[in-house]
Motif scaffolding. Structure first.
Motif, short mmCIF file in Angstrom:
data_model
loop_
_atom_site.label_atom_id
_atom_site.label_comp_id
_atom_site.label_asym_id
_atom_site.label_seq_id
_atom_site.Cartn_x
_atom_site.Cartn_y
_atom_site.Cartn_z
N SER A 197 20.72 6.32 16.58
CA SER A 197 21.87 6.22 15.66
C SER A 197 21.74 7.10 14.42
O SER A 197 22.74 7.40 13.78
CB SER A 197 22.08 4.76 15.24
OG SER A 197 20.90 4.23 14.69
N ARG A 198 20.50 7.51 14.06
CA ARG A 198 20.34 8.40 12.90
C ARG A 198 19.11 9.26 13.17
O ARG A 198 18.02 8.93 12.74
CB ARG A 198 20.20 7.57 11.61
CG ARG A 198 20.23 8.29 10.32
CD ARG A 198 18.97 9.09 10.01
NE ARG A 198 17.86 8.36 9.46
CZ ARG A 198 16.57 8.69 9.66
NH1 ARG A 198 16.22 9.70 10.43
NH2 ARG A 198 15.61 7.99 9.09
N ILE A 199 19.29 10.33 13.89
CA ILE A 199 18.14 11.15 14.27
C ILE A 199 17.90 12.19 13.17
O ILE A 199 18.76 13.04 12.91
CB ILE A 199 18.38 11.83 15.64
CG1 ILE A 199 18.51 10.76 16.73
CG2 ILE A 199 17.26 12.80 15.98
CD1 ILE A 199 17.29 9.87 16.93
N GLY A 215 8.63 13.24 20.54
CA GLY A 215 7.94 14.05 19.53
C GLY A 215 6.95 13.22 18.71
O GLY A 215 5.82 13.65 18.44
N LYS A 216 7.37 12.01 18.33
CA LYS A 216 6.48 11.16 17.53
C LYS A 216 5.25 10.77 18.36
O LYS A 216 4.13 10.74 17.86
CB LYS A 216 7.22 9.89 17.09
CG LYS A 216 8.34 10.13 16.07
CD LYS A 216 7.86 10.04 14.64
CE LYS A 216 8.95 10.42 13.66
NZ LYS A 216 8.52 10.46 12.27
N LEU A 217 5.46 10.49 19.63
CA LEU A 217 4.32 10.10 20.48
C LEU A 217 3.40 11.27 20.76
O LEU A 217 2.20 11.10 20.95
CB LEU A 217 4.81 9.44 21.77
CG LEU A 217 5.28 7.99 21.52
CD1 LEU A 217 6.07 7.45 22.69
CD2 LEU A 217 4.09 7.07 21.22
N PHE A 286 9.59 1.43 15.41
CA PHE A 286 11.04 1.66 15.38
C PHE A 286 11.29 2.98 14.65
O PHE A 286 10.76 3.19 13.56
CB PHE A 286 11.75 0.50 14.68
CG PHE A 286 12.00 -0.67 15.60
CD1 PHE A 286 10.94 -1.33 16.20
CD2 PHE A 286 13.29 -1.10 15.87
CE1 PHE A 286 11.17 -2.39 17.06
CE2 PHE A 286 13.53 -2.16 16.73
CZ PHE A 286 12.47 -2.81 17.33
N GLU A 287 12.10 3.82 15.23
CA GLU A 287 12.31 5.16 14.69
C GLU A 287 13.79 5.53 14.66
O GLU A 287 14.50 5.38 15.66
CB GLU A 287 11.56 6.17 15.57
CG GLU A 287 11.45 7.56 14.97
CD GLU A 287 10.57 7.59 13.73
OE1 GLU A 287 9.49 7.00 13.72
OE2 GLU A 287 11.01 8.21 12.73
N ASP A 288 14.22 6.00 13.53
CA ASP A 288 15.56 6.58 13.39
C ASP A 288 16.69 5.67 13.83
O ASP A 288 17.62 6.07 14.54
CB ASP A 288 15.61 7.96 14.07
CG ASP A 288 14.78 8.99 13.30
OD1 ASP A 288 14.08 8.59 12.35
OD2 ASP A 288 14.82 10.18 13.65
N PHE A 289 16.59 4.42 13.40
CA PHE A 289 17.71 3.47 13.51
C PHE A 289 18.52 3.61 12.23
O PHE A 289 17.95 3.76 11.14
CB PHE A 289 17.21 2.02 13.62
CG PHE A 289 16.68 1.64 14.97
CD1 PHE A 289 15.50 2.19 15.45
CD2 PHE A 289 17.36 0.74 15.78
CE1 PHE A 289 15.00 1.85 16.71
CE2 PHE A 289 16.88 0.39 17.04
CZ PHE A 289 15.70 0.95 17.50
N ASN A 309 8.59 -0.22 11.09
CA ASN A 309 9.65 0.79 11.06
C ASN A 309 9.11 1.99 10.31
O ASN A 309 8.80 1.92 9.12
CB ASN A 309 10.92 0.25 10.40
CG ASN A 309 12.02 1.30 10.41
OD1 ASN A 309 11.88 2.39 9.86
ND2 ASN A 309 13.12 0.98 11.07
N ASP A 310 9.02 3.09 11.01
CA ASP A 310 8.42 4.30 10.45
C ASP A 310 9.23 4.86 9.28
O ASP A 310 8.67 5.28 8.26
CB ASP A 310 8.32 5.33 11.58
CG ASP A 310 7.69 6.63 11.14
OD1 ASP A 310 6.74 6.59 10.35
OD2 ASP A 310 8.14 7.69 11.61
N ASP A 311 10.54 4.85 9.42
CA ASP A 311 11.38 5.45 8.37
C ASP A 311 11.35 4.65 7.08
O ASP A 311 11.38 5.21 5.99
CB ASP A 311 12.83 5.59 8.87
CG ASP A 311 12.87 6.49 10.09
OD1 ASP A 311 12.62 7.68 9.94
OD2 ASP A 311 13.07 5.97 11.20
N VAL A 312 11.27 3.32 7.24
CA VAL A 312 11.24 2.48 6.05
C VAL A 312 9.80 2.43 5.51
O VAL A 312 9.54 2.76 4.35
CB VAL A 312 11.71 1.04 6.38
CG1 VAL A 312 11.62 0.15 5.15
CG2 VAL A 312 13.13 1.05 6.93
MG MG Z 1 12.35 9.06 11.41
#
Ligand code: MG
Ligand code: NAI
Ligand code: PYR
Length: 625
Positions: A197-199, A215-217, A286-289, A309-312
């Motif tokens: 939803s938000r890449i 990519g993250k893995l 969790f990535e890019d939600f 959550n990686d982004d947070v």
């Molecule tokens: Mg991210």
């Protein structure tokens, strides 16, 4: 005569059929399958990934759902079943696009070509792929990760060839618990999951977001030494609100609007239950939600599952380490962090994560009281798409509310609700200007000129949005407008700037890649049931302390990516240590919780290093089924 010709026709048909049979029987001996004539089905003696990896039988996205069920590949392919014609069109469109791009200039086709070549190697030989990646991480991280991974996600429907990871779609509701067994590995240590939803800063890319999980893995394997056979990229396709993708006949995902509310939660809940049933010890990143769900899902699962959550949380730690580095770079004591004036552009999952972490750290420095926490609030000015956030705003986002400026404060500073970023920077004269807005060029000439009046001796500029085109400014703009003495850190990599007279403006990369692999590895090896705030804080502090005084004074506040394996090891060790101290560590394999508690710091580091996978060819031995 008529009879003769009929007989001849018959015999030629028979001959053709016999020839087909001979071909089939010959093939049977070498390829382990049997074919019967006419329209009768081809019998194969393999299922699941073996089918997808066998170019003889693979139909890719054209497998019907009944075939997918029959062959145990449901969930191993994106959910949209394509016709033969669509597959051909998709292939041709991709080929044509490359030709068109080549005319636009060399950069995009060049990096995509590199990605394709690497990706093919990944498909053929994982060990060699990771050897190449680890040994050339500086050159290839920008291809398998940001910025190129963004372009790859945007074009994924065209680039998709061989399956990697799993797809759970809204159409799979009720099936996930059994689908999860279609994954061939009995052990999975790390899952990176996205709903697309938000890449990066590219918005809703639907099913194509799987590229970011992959990519993250790749970094989990290259930096943290997680065994590549135990990682699983996951795409949860709950539809897309991207109008272009909804209309694109070649799009590989569900062409329906995103699920929302309870329906959405039910899908994510079902996924979590399924993966933790099969792999109770797996860690899910969790990535890019989109922010709307990022915080809610984190709160929903973090006390019951090994997830983060990686982004947070990852971004918060990385930014915090950079902010502390900026204090050190001014030659000031760490406690002065609590006096820093910080303007943050962007109040989404990343921005709010950073604000919360920075505020808590300031409060801790000031005695960890409620008063300290309240007073730390006033060090931040938050600007989002509607301008400065103040208490005068209607329908303020609850996550941003704690950072809304008080009306009296804004009046005193001659600011107002919705003031522009340039106005805020002009009035506040901040020490730090940090961007997590996804708006390329947001730190305009006007904004950067206003920052020249910063009260700091060494203002810090962090355009952290990804990929490169979404960076709030370039290093050239920052150094040339604000001055040579700044600290610069961007989310995607930039080259250092030549300032003339032999001086170099250093470009740091402030990216969560310096933390998430270590957080995941540390959680795995400690056997902690959850990823606690303390473990995340330990990771951030480890990164903050990693650079030497000499480096920091030169403006080098983050390590070079060439040292990512080393910093990841350190971060993982810090996470393990904290998990032990918090009594969360349940151990890993033979290292049970009692044994873990006996380890000193050096032994923890050694334990981490010993458990990091390296790309070496093992000796292979054949055993019949
Ligand atoms: Mg991210
Ligand atoms: N460097 C790193 O490690 C990381 C970077 N990011 C980047 O951060 C960016 C944002 O990510 P999220 O917070 O998840 O996105 P989001 O979509 O949740 O939030 C974006 C925020 O920016 C604000 N915004 C939009 N236009 C603006 C403008 N003109 N001025 C000021 N603010 C504006 C929005 O109102 C919103 O608050 C992305 O580009 C992402 O790639 C995210 C995570 C890690
Ligand atoms: C780096 C990262 O996680 C992002 O830009 O979303």
């Amino acid at each position: 005569m008529a009879n003769v010709s009929h007989q001849m026709r018959l015999s030629s048909t028979l001959l053709r059929r016999l020839q087909q049979r001979v071909t089939a029987v010959n093939s049977t001996s070498s390829r382990n399958f049997t074919t019967t004539e006419g329209h009768r089905p081809t019998i194969v003696h393999k299922r699941s990934l073996d089918i997808l990896h066998d170019p003889w039988f693979n139909k890719g996205t054209a497998f019907s759902f009944t075939e997918r069920d029959r062959l145990h590949i449901r969930g191993l392919l994106p959910p949209n079943v394509m016709s033969f014609e669509q597959q051909t069109a998709r292939f041709m469109a991709d080929l044509k696009r490359l030709e068109v791009q080549a005319r636009d200039g060399p950069s995009d086709p060049y990096v995509l070509a590199k990605w394709r070549i690497l990706n093919r190697l990944h498909d053929r030989n994982e060990t060699l792929y990771y050897k190449v990646l680890i040994e050339n991480i500086e050159e290839y991280a920008p291809i398998v990760y940001t910025p190129t991974v963004g372009l790859v996600c945007q074009k994924y429907s065209g680039l998709f060839r061989r399956p990697r990871g799993m797809y759970f779609s809204a159409a799979d509701r009720g099936e996930m618990m059994s689908m999860v067994y279609n994954w061939p590995a009995d052990q999975v240590d790390m899952i990176v999951v996205t709903d697309g939803s938000r890449i990066l800063g590219l918005g809703d890319l639907g099913v194509q977001g799987i590229g970011i999980a992959i990519g993250k893995l790749d970094l989990y394997v290259a930096a943290a030494g997680i065994n590549p056979q135990r990682v699983l990229p996951v795409m949860i396709d709950v539809g897309t609100d991207n109008e272009k993708l909804l209309k694109d006949p070649l799009y590989l995902g569900l062409q329906e609007r995103r699920l929302d509310g309870e329906e959405y939660l039910e899908v994510i809940d079902e996924f979590m239950e399924a993966v933790y049933t099969r792999w109770p010890h797996v860690i899910v990143q969790f990535e890019d939600f989109q922010s709307k769900w990022a915080f809610k899902l984190l709160q929903r699962y973090r006390n019951n599952y090994r997830m983060f959550n990686d982004d947070v949380q990852g971004t918060a730690g990385v930014a915090l380490a950079g902010l502390l580095g900026a204090v050190r770079a001014q030659g000031r004591p760490m406690i002065d962090f609590s006096k820093m004036k910080i303007v943050v552009a962007g109040a989404g999952s990343a921005g709010i994560g950073v604000l919360n972490a920075a505020r808590k750290t300031m409060a801790r420095m000031l005695g960890n009281t409620e008063i300290a926490f309240e007073s730390a609030r006033s060090q931040f000015w938050v600007v989002d798409a509607k301008g400065l956030i103040t208490e005068a705003r209607d329908n303020i986002d609850p996550d941003a509310r704690p950072f809304a400026r008080k009306i009296k404060e804004t009046e005193r500073q001659r600011l107002r609700e919705g003031a522009t970023l340039a106005e805020v920077v002009h009035q506040v004269k901040p020490d730090v200007l940090l961007g997590l807005s996804a708006v390329g060029g947001l730190f305009s000439k006007e904004v950067l000129e206003a920052l020249r009046h910063s009260t700091s001796t060494r203002p810090a500029i962090f355009p952290m949005s990804n990929p490169t085109r979404n960076a709030e400014c370039t290093p050239e703009e920052a150094f040339s407008i604000v001055g040579d003495n700044i600290i610069f850190a961007s989310g995607s990599p930039f080259k250092d700037v030549d300032l003339g007279n032999g001086h170099v403006g250093h470009c740091n990369q402030a990216n969560n890649m310096f933390l998430f692999p270590g957080i995941g590895l540390g959680t795995l090896l400690s056997g902690s049931r959850i990823v606690s705030d303390g473990m995340l804080q330990a990771a951030a502090e480890c990164l903050a302390a990693y650079m030497t005084e000499e480096d920091v004074l030169k403006g080098v506040i983050y390590p070079s990516i060439s040292r990512i394996r080393d910093i990841t090891k350190e971060v993982a060790a810090a996470v393990v240590k904290e998990a032990i101290e918090e009594d969360l560590a349940e151990g890993y394999r033979e290292m049970d919780s009692r044994e873990l508690r006996k380890l000193d710091e050096a032994q923890i580091s050694e334990f981490v290093e010993k458990n990091m996978w390296s790309p070496d060819y093992p000796t292979l031995v054949y055993k019949k089924d």
